[in-house]
Design an enzyme around this catalytic site. Sequence first.
Site, PDB file in Angstrom:
ATOM      1  N   LEU A 116       0.791  -1.231   0.000  1.00 42.10           N
ATOM      2  CA  LEU A 116       0.000   0.000   0.000  1.00 42.10           C
ATOM      3  C   LEU A 116       0.830   1.291   0.000  1.00 42.10           C
ATOM      4  O   LEU A 116       0.280   2.369   0.227  1.00 42.10           O
ATOM      5  CB  LEU A 116      -0.992   0.012   1.188  1.00 42.10           C
ATOM      6  CG  LEU A 116      -2.001  -1.137   1.200  1.00 42.10           C
ATOM      7  CD1 LEU A 116      -2.846  -1.087   2.461  1.00 42.10           C
ATOM      8  CD2 LEU A 116      -2.884  -1.099  -0.039  1.00 42.10           C
ATOM      9  N   ASP A 117       2.127   1.188  -0.277  1.00 45.73           N
ATOM     10  CA  ASP A 117       2.925   2.409  -0.395  1.00 45.73           C
ATOM     11  C   ASP A 117       4.134   2.179  -1.303  1.00 45.73           C
ATOM     12  O   ASP A 117       5.258   2.592  -0.988  1.00 45.73           O
ATOM     13  CB  ASP A 117       3.383   2.873   0.991  1.00 45.73           C
ATOM     14  CG  ASP A 117       3.830   4.344   0.996  1.00 45.73           C
ATOM     15  OD1 ASP A 117       3.457   5.084   0.067  1.00 45.73           O
ATOM     16  OD2 ASP A 117       4.538   4.742   1.934  1.00 45.73           O
ATOM     17  N   VAL A 118       3.895   1.523  -2.432  1.00 49.85           N
ATOM     18  CA  VAL A 118       4.969   1.277  -3.393  1.00 49.85           C
ATOM     19  C   VAL A 118       5.256   2.572  -4.148  1.00 49.85           C
ATOM     20  O   VAL A 118       4.359   3.189  -4.722  1.00 49.85           O
ATOM     21  CB  VAL A 118       4.582   0.161  -4.385  1.00 49.85           C
ATOM     22  CG1 VAL A 118       5.695  -0.041  -5.421  1.00 49.85           C
ATOM     23  CG2 VAL A 118       4.300  -1.144  -3.643  1.00 49.85           C
ATOM     24  N   ASN A 122      10.569   4.134  -1.682  1.00 51.30           N
ATOM     25  CA  ASN A 122      10.492   2.940  -0.838  1.00 51.30           C
ATOM     26  C   ASN A 122      11.118   1.715  -1.506  1.00 51.30           C
ATOM     27  O   ASN A 122      10.839   0.577  -1.122  1.00 51.30           O
ATOM     28  CB  ASN A 122       9.050   2.647  -0.462  1.00 51.30           C
ATOM     29  CG  ASN A 122       8.525   3.617   0.585  1.00 51.30           C
ATOM     30  OD1 ASN A 122       9.312   4.246   1.299  1.00 51.30           O
ATOM     31  ND2 ASN A 122       7.215   3.752   0.680  1.00 51.30           N
ATOM     32  N   SER A 157       0.380   8.588  -1.114  1.00 58.48           N
ATOM     33  CA  SER A 157       1.563   9.060  -1.817  1.00 58.48           C
ATOM     34  C   SER A 157       1.074   9.598  -3.152  1.00 58.48           C
ATOM     35  O   SER A 157       0.713   8.826  -4.051  1.00 58.48           O
ATOM     36  CB  SER A 157       2.569   7.920  -2.020  1.00 58.48           C
ATOM     37  OG  SER A 157       3.119   7.516  -0.783  1.00 58.48           O
TER      38      SER A 157
END
Length: 359
Positions: A116-118, A122, A157
């Site tokens: 959920l935050d690619v 990261n 993001s």
Amino acid sequence: MAIKEFFIKEHCDRADGNSFVSIGTVGSRGLVEKFREKFVKEARNIAKLKHVNIVSIIDIFEENNTAYYVMDYLEGGSLSDLINREGALDEATAVRYISQVASALDHLHSKKMMHLDVKPANILIDNEGNAVLIDFGLSKQYDSEGMQTSTSLTGLSHGYSPLEQYRDGGAGTFSPATDIYSLGATLYKVITGKTPPEAVDLINADLPAMPANISSSVKNAIEVSMRSRRIDRPQNISEFLALLNGSSSAAAAGMAAAGAVAGGIAMPSQSDKTEIIAPNSDKTEIATPYSDKTEIATPFSDKTEIATPFSDKTEILTPQSDKTEILTPQSDKTEILGRGGDRTVIAAAAYAKGEKPGQ
């Protein structure tokens, strides 16, 4: 080695030169404690994910009124750092990095987890030049039915989060297509050097034109992965890689085989109609051989209507209303008043007389 600390800046504080973490208000303590426990739990889950393209967690401990975990230190910096230094990467390098992250996500999804935050920031580059996925702060764990079992801080993001993450509970059910959107957006950034538009800006607009030297398969993988509706994206990493590697027919077949899959609910593959309007609309309509009509309104509306061969009509109004009406083979009518009422009426079974409902 690198150490990550649990610290919610909106609720936590520390004096200069002091490692001890204090909590701003009494009212914040319950919230902070809840998410600190979640931080430790997620760290333990990540530590179990043994994969060459997922960061390795070596130790987890609590100290200074907070929690920490120790992980491998990767000297190569992030993909974001690399792009800032060198600009857009050549296609072969970009595809190699994205394929490695895809492998990491495939392993994660096999464990019923979503990242959920690619995004490029990261993804670190290790000493051998391989991509490694980090920062699982927004990740969620799901059960065998695809429902979330962990609560995480919400976050966006911009440019990388799909439309469903803009909505409360939008990632409440397991769907690899959510991470795949972010992976496609990351590929867009790596291959163009530009941050992709926000998901809300792509509802009624196309992605900006990509450089002419990018292959059609890479362009197609980006465009399909970044579609607004989850159902229109690749439904798993295998389908994404098929697009990326130019096997578009195989990917299309796989996506078609998914049938009418919306919000994690699979409709029968024999379905002859699926009409799903974008999230800002108010209607979803699905027809299958097992039902004459299903009309499901979104949170912007207030009504769900279902008709099947086994019942004449089911009308369910949301909590903002006060009534539920159900017809079943065992009764002509069931009327249940909801939160605003106090009456339940159930009619005698028509089937006892050999009649069909509604006759």
